[in-house]
Write a protein that holds these residues in place. Structure first.
Motif, PDB file in Angstrom:
ATOM      1  N   ASP A 131      -0.045  -4.189  -9.244  1.00  0.00           N
ATOM      2  CA  ASP A 131      -0.718  -5.064  -8.282  1.00  0.00           C
ATOM      3  C   ASP A 131      -0.608  -4.533  -6.848  1.00  0.00           C
ATOM      4  OD1 ASP A 131      -2.239  -7.268  -7.493  1.00  0.00           O
ATOM      5  OD2 ASP A 131      -0.449  -8.472  -7.047  1.00  0.00           O
ATOM      6  N   THR A 132      -0.992  -3.286  -6.698  1.00  0.00           N
ATOM      7  CA  THR A 132      -1.017  -2.668  -5.366  1.00  0.00           C
ATOM      8  C   THR A 132      -2.443  -2.678  -4.821  1.00  0.00           C
ATOM      9  OG1 THR A 132       0.922  -1.253  -5.701  1.00  0.00           O
ATOM     10  CG2 THR A 132      -0.700  -0.492  -4.111  1.00  0.00           C
ATOM     11  N   LEU A 133      -2.566  -2.990  -3.552  1.00  0.00           N
ATOM     12  CA  LEU A 133      -3.863  -2.967  -2.866  1.00  0.00           C
ATOM     13  C   LEU A 133      -3.720  -2.115  -1.611  1.00  0.00           C
ATOM     14  CD1 LEU A 133      -6.762  -3.877  -2.230  1.00  0.00           C
ATOM     15  CD2 LEU A 133      -5.815  -5.975  -1.249  1.00  0.00           C
ATOM     16  N   ILE A 134      -4.577  -1.123  -1.508  1.00  0.00           N
ATOM     17  CA  ILE A 134      -4.565  -0.220  -0.364  1.00  0.00           C
ATOM     18  C   ILE A 134      -5.943  -0.213   0.274  1.00  0.00           C
ATOM     19  CG2 ILE A 134      -4.223   2.160   0.426  1.00  0.00           C
ATOM     20  CD1 ILE A 134      -2.582   2.522  -2.211  1.00  0.00           C
ATOM     21  N   PHE A 135      -5.966  -0.383   1.576  1.00  0.00           N
ATOM     22  CA  PHE A 135      -7.205  -0.209   2.333  1.00  0.00           C
ATOM     23  C   PHE A 135      -7.019   1.034   3.191  1.00  0.00           C
ATOM     24  CE2 PHE A 135      -9.805  -0.757   6.140  1.00  0.00           C
ATOM     25  CZ  PHE A 135     -11.043  -1.003   5.571  1.00  0.00           C
ATOM     26  N   GLY A 136      -7.982   1.942   3.141  1.00  0.00           N
ATOM     27  CA  GLY A 136      -7.835   3.187   3.865  1.00  0.00           C
ATOM     28  C   GLY A 136      -9.072   3.570   4.651  1.00  0.00           C
ATOM     29  N   VAL A 173      -1.623  -3.244   1.601  1.00  0.00           N
ATOM     30  CA  VAL A 173      -1.782  -4.693   1.722  1.00  0.00           C
ATOM     31  C   VAL A 173      -0.875  -5.423   0.740  1.00  0.00           C
ATOM     32  CG1 VAL A 173      -3.444  -6.597   1.645  1.00  0.00           C
ATOM     33  CG2 VAL A 173      -4.155  -4.346   2.509  1.00  0.00           C
ATOM     34  N   ARG A 174      -0.779  -4.913  -0.491  1.00  0.00           N
ATOM     35  CA  ARG A 174       0.113  -5.485  -1.515  1.00  0.00           C
ATOM     36  C   ARG A 174       0.788  -4.348  -2.275  1.00  0.00           C
ATOM     37  NH1 ARG A 174      -4.461  -8.499  -3.294  1.00  0.00           N
ATOM     38  NH2 ARG A 174      -4.454  -7.285  -5.219  1.00  0.00           N
TER      39      ARG A 174
END
Length: 281
Positions: free
Chosen positions: A81-86, A44-45
Motif C-alpha cells: 500500500d505505497t503511493l508515490i507521486f513524482g 504519500v503512503r
C-alpha cells in the motif's frame, strides 16, 4: 497489480517538468530502477527502500525527495500500500528551479525541502493532502511555478543542442556535438555537468542504453540483437552498457517481469509527452 498514471503538468511549466506520475503499489515488491533524469518524489503512503552504491536508505510516508540524475541502476523496494507521486525534472527545470550544478547531486537522493526557499516549501504539504492524482498534479504545478526563476542565467542554446544530441535515437558521437557548437570541449564538459549531471561521454552512453531498452519494450521485440547498433564495439560491449544503465541484461529485460521499468514505459505512451526526455517519438 501496480497502478500507474501519467499526468501532464500545466502548460506554463512543461519545459521544466516533463511529466507527473502517480503510482500505487497495493502489494510490495523489490525490483530495479534504471538510470534517470532528475526527479522530485513524494511518498504519500507506505515506504520506499533504495540501495545506490551500497548505501541502503528507507523513505517513509511524508518524505519529499530530490533525486539527482542517475548514471547507473539501483535496487528499489516498496512496502504494501505505497503511493508515490513524482515529477520528472528536465535539465532546464533543474537550472531554473534549483540553481545548483546537477553533478553535485548525481546518483544521490536528498530531502527536497533542503533545496527549497521557505516561502516555496509551504507548497509541499498540499501535495500530500490532495486526494487524487489530478489534485496532486495541480498542487505540484503551484509548487514548481513558485520555484521557477526565469532570471537565472542559463545557456539555453547549448542546453537545446545537447538535449537534441542525447535524445536523438539515431547513432551519433561526441564529435557530432562538438562540431555543432562554437564553444570549447572544456566548456561543453562543464555545461554538461552543470545541466545534466555528468561529462558528455557518460551522458551519451546513458541515453543510448535507455533508447535500447525503450525500443525493446515499445516495439515488443523478442531478440535484443535487433537493437544492438553498430555504435557498440561488439555484443559484449552492448550487454555491459545495457545492464549498467538498465539493471538487467537485454535477455533478462525481455524475459523478466520488470514491473517497474516495463510498465512505466508502456504507460508512458498513453499521453502526449512534450518533453524530449520521455524519449517518445
Amino acid at each position: 497489480m501496480m497502478q500507474f498514471e501519467y499526468v501532464l503538468p500545466r502548460a506554463d511549466i512543461r519545459a521544466l517538468v516533463g511529466s507527473y506520475y502517480d503510482t500505487t503499489i497495493p502489494v510490495g515488491f523489490d525490483d530495479v530502477m534504471r538510470a534517470e533524469i532528475a526527479n522530485v518524489r513524494f511518498v504519500v503512503r507506505g515506504a520506499v527502500r533504495t540501495n545506490m552504491n551500497g548505501k541502503e536508505e528507507t523513505f517513509p510516508a511524508g518524505s519529499a525527495l530530490l533525486c539527482g540524475p542517475t548514471y547507473k541502476w539501483c535496487s528499489v523496494g516498496f512496502d504494501d500500500d505505497t503511493l508515490i507521486f513524482g515529477a520528472a525534472i528536465t535539465p532546464l527545470g533543474w537550472a531554473r528551479m534549483l540553481g545548483i550544478p546537477a553533478n553535485t547531486l548525481a546518483d544521490r537522493t536528498v530531502p527536497f525541502a533542503d533545496h527549497v526557499p521557505p516561502e516555496c516549501a509551504l507548497h509541499i504539504q498540499p501535495i500530500f493532502d490532495a486526494t487524487d492524482a489530478a489534485s496532486r498534479a495541480a498542487a505540484a504545478d503551484t509548487l514548481f511555478a513558485a520555484l521557477d526563476d526565469p532570471a537565472r542565467r542559463v545557456h539555453e542554446d547549448f542546453l537545446a543542442l545537447a538535449t537534441r544530441w542525447i535524445t536523438d535515437p539515431e547513432p551519433n558521437e561526441l564529435e557530432d556535438l562538438l562540431a555543432a557548437t562554437d564553444i570549447s570541449a572544456r566548456q561543453v564538459e562543464r555545461l554538461c555537468k552543470l545541466y545534466f549531471g555528468s561529462a558528455p561521454k557518460r551522458l551519451h552512453r546513458k541515453f543510448r542504453a535507455l533508447h535500447s531498452a525503450n525500443r525493446l519494450t515499445w516495439q515488443e521485440l523478442t531478440d535484443w540483437r535487433d537493437i544492438a547498433t553498430t555504435a557498440y564495439f561488439d555484443q559484449s560491449h552492448f550487454i555491459r552498457e545495457f545492464r549498467h544503465f538498465n539493471g538487467r541484461t537485454p535477455s533478462e529485460f525481455i524475459k523478466g517481469a520488470h514491473l517497474l521499468v516495463r510498465q512505466t514505459l508502456k504507460e508512458r505512451l498513453q499521453i502526449a509527452h512534450e518533453s524530449p526526455f520521455s524519449l517518445v517519438g
